[in-house]
Design a protein around this motif. Structure first.
Motif, short mmCIF file in Angstrom:
data_model
loop_
_atom_site.label_atom_id
_atom_site.label_comp_id
_atom_site.label_asym_id
_atom_site.label_seq_id
_atom_site.Cartn_x
_atom_site.Cartn_y
_atom_site.Cartn_z
N GLN A 163 0.83 -1.20 0.00
CA GLN A 163 0.00 0.00 0.00
C GLN A 163 0.87 1.26 0.00
OE1 GLN A 163 -3.19 0.12 -0.59
NE2 GLN A 163 -3.20 2.33 -0.50
N ALA A 164 1.96 1.24 0.77
CA ALA A 164 2.86 2.40 0.82
C ALA A 164 3.49 2.67 -0.54
CB ALA A 164 3.94 2.19 1.88
N ILE A 165 3.83 1.62 -1.27
CA ILE A 165 4.42 1.77 -2.61
C ILE A 165 3.36 2.34 -3.56
CG2 ILE A 165 5.45 0.56 -4.58
CD1 ILE A 165 7.25 0.76 -1.99
N ARG A 166 2.16 1.80 -3.50
CA ARG A 166 1.08 2.31 -4.36
C ARG A 166 0.78 3.78 -4.06
NH1 ARG A 166 -1.20 -3.19 -3.36
NH2 ARG A 166 -0.93 -4.31 -5.33
N GLU A 167 0.83 4.16 -2.79
CA GLU A 167 0.56 5.55 -2.41
C GLU A 167 1.61 6.50 -2.96
OE1 GLU A 167 0.07 5.41 1.84
OE2 GLU A 167 -1.96 4.56 1.67
N GLN A 168 2.78 5.99 -3.33
CA GLN A 168 3.81 6.81 -3.98
C GLN A 168 3.51 7.00 -5.46
OE1 GLN A 168 7.36 4.40 -2.43
NE2 GLN A 168 8.19 6.47 -2.56
N GLY A 169 2.43 6.40 -5.93
CA GLY A 169 2.07 6.51 -7.34
C GLY A 169 2.79 5.50 -8.23
N ILE A 170 3.37 4.48 -7.63
CA ILE A 170 4.09 3.46 -8.38
C ILE A 170 3.15 2.31 -8.73
CG2 ILE A 170 5.97 1.77 -8.24
CD1 ILE A 170 7.36 3.81 -6.31
N ARG A 171 3.18 1.92 -9.97
CA ARG A 171 2.39 0.76 -10.42
C ARG A 171 2.99 -0.49 -9.79
NH1 ARG A 171 2.16 -1.52 -16.57
NH2 ARG A 171 1.01 -3.44 -16.08
N LEU A 172 2.17 -1.21 -9.03
CA LEU A 172 2.60 -2.43 -8.35
C LEU A 172 1.69 -3.57 -8.78
CD1 LEU A 172 4.41 -3.79 -6.16
CD2 LEU A 172 2.63 -3.21 -4.53
N GLU A 173 2.28 -4.58 -9.39
CA GLU A 173 1.54 -5.77 -9.83
C GLU A 173 1.99 -6.95 -8.98
OE1 GLU A 173 -0.63 -6.20 -12.49
OE2 GLU A 173 -0.58 -4.11 -13.16
N THR A 174 1.04 -7.74 -8.50
CA THR A 174 1.37 -8.93 -7.72
C THR A 174 0.72 -10.16 -8.35
OG1 THR A 174 -0.48 -8.55 -6.22
CG2 THR A 174 1.64 -7.63 -5.58
N LEU A 175 1.32 -11.32 -8.12
CA LEU A 175 0.80 -12.56 -8.68
C LEU A 175 -0.08 -13.31 -7.69
CD1 LEU A 175 3.95 -13.87 -10.58
CD2 LEU A 175 2.11 -12.39 -11.41
N ALA A 176 0.14 -13.09 -6.40
CA ALA A 176 -0.70 -13.70 -5.36
C ALA A 176 -0.77 -12.73 -4.20
CB ALA A 176 -0.13 -15.04 -4.90
N ARG A 177 -1.99 -12.50 -3.71
CA ARG A 177 -2.20 -11.57 -2.59
C ARG A 177 -2.74 -12.37 -1.41
NH1 ARG A 177 -6.07 -7.57 -3.57
NH2 ARG A 177 -4.93 -6.18 -2.19
N ILE A 178 -1.99 -12.34 -0.31
CA ILE A 178 -2.41 -13.07 0.88
C ILE A 178 -3.07 -12.09 1.84
CG2 ILE A 178 -1.62 -14.41 2.86
CD1 ILE A 178 0.54 -15.57 1.02
N ALA A 179 -4.32 -12.38 2.16
CA ALA A 179 -5.11 -11.51 3.05
C ALA A 179 -4.80 -11.80 4.51
CB ALA A 179 -6.60 -11.70 2.78
#
Length: 190
Positions: A163-179
């Motif tokens: 979330q912190a990376i996304r808030e910097q405006g950086i496109r972040l793609e993940t292959l698996a998201r663990i809740a």
């Protein structure tokens, strides 16, 4: 990526509600076929970004970053965690804490392999608190290169790094998201 999720369920070892051990898959032993598939997926997602280099932090991110760089036909650069006798005195360096190791280390990248003409794709294995990612992003910024995005194999959604990376405006793609890892169960996010 369903194959990855299945492998995580089969081979992941829940150490606590914060830590998932993936030594048999990513961090000690590498599944070559799965790794190449992950590289193809990241390459597909970022192919239109004009990537000139893929970058990661040693050592667990190297295999997937290599597969991605291979698919994109560009060099792979990895940030070292230890300065060698042959290291240049003015390497790009950031001090970062490691969530899983419980220590603070330096990550270093040679100015010879990262510069203002580069369009860089950051690839890594897991994002938890995001300290290593933020450190590498600072190195990329200081080099003058352009970060086109980040591809992370596994995002731990219950920790703040992605979330912190996304808030910097950086496109972040993940292959698996663990809740969640609570109760000894791996729960994936949608």
């Amino acid at each position: 990526m369903e194959l990855l999720k299945q492998k995580i369920i089969e081979q992941g070892v829940i150490v606590s509600d914060q830590v998932l051990k993936l030594d048999g898959l990513l961090n000690h032993q590498v599944d070559p076929q799965l790794t190449m598939e992950m590289g193809k997926e990241f390459a597909k997602r970022f192919r239109d970004q004009g990537v000139t280099r893929v970058i990661t932090v040693e050592s667990s991110g190297i295999a997937v970053a290599f597969a991605t760089a291979y698919e994109l036909g560009v060099p792979l650069v990895f940030a070292r965690r230890k300065k060698t006798l042959l290291a240049e005195p003015d390497m790009l360096c950031e001090r970062v804490p490691s969530f899983t190791k419980g220590i603070v280390t330096d990550i270093l990248v040679s100015r010879d392999f990262l510069g203002e003409n580069d369009r860089v794709l950051f690839i890594d294995d897991i994002i938890a608190n995001g300290d290593a990612a933020r450190g590498l992003i600072r190195i990329i910024e200081r080099s003058g290169a352009e970060l086109v995005g980040a591809g992370i194999v596994i995002e731990k959604c219950f920790q703040p790094g992605a979330q912190a990376i996304r808030e910097q405006g950086i496109r972040l793609e993940t292959l698996a998201r663990i809740a969640s890892l609570e109760g000894g169960q791996i729960r994936f996010a949608n």
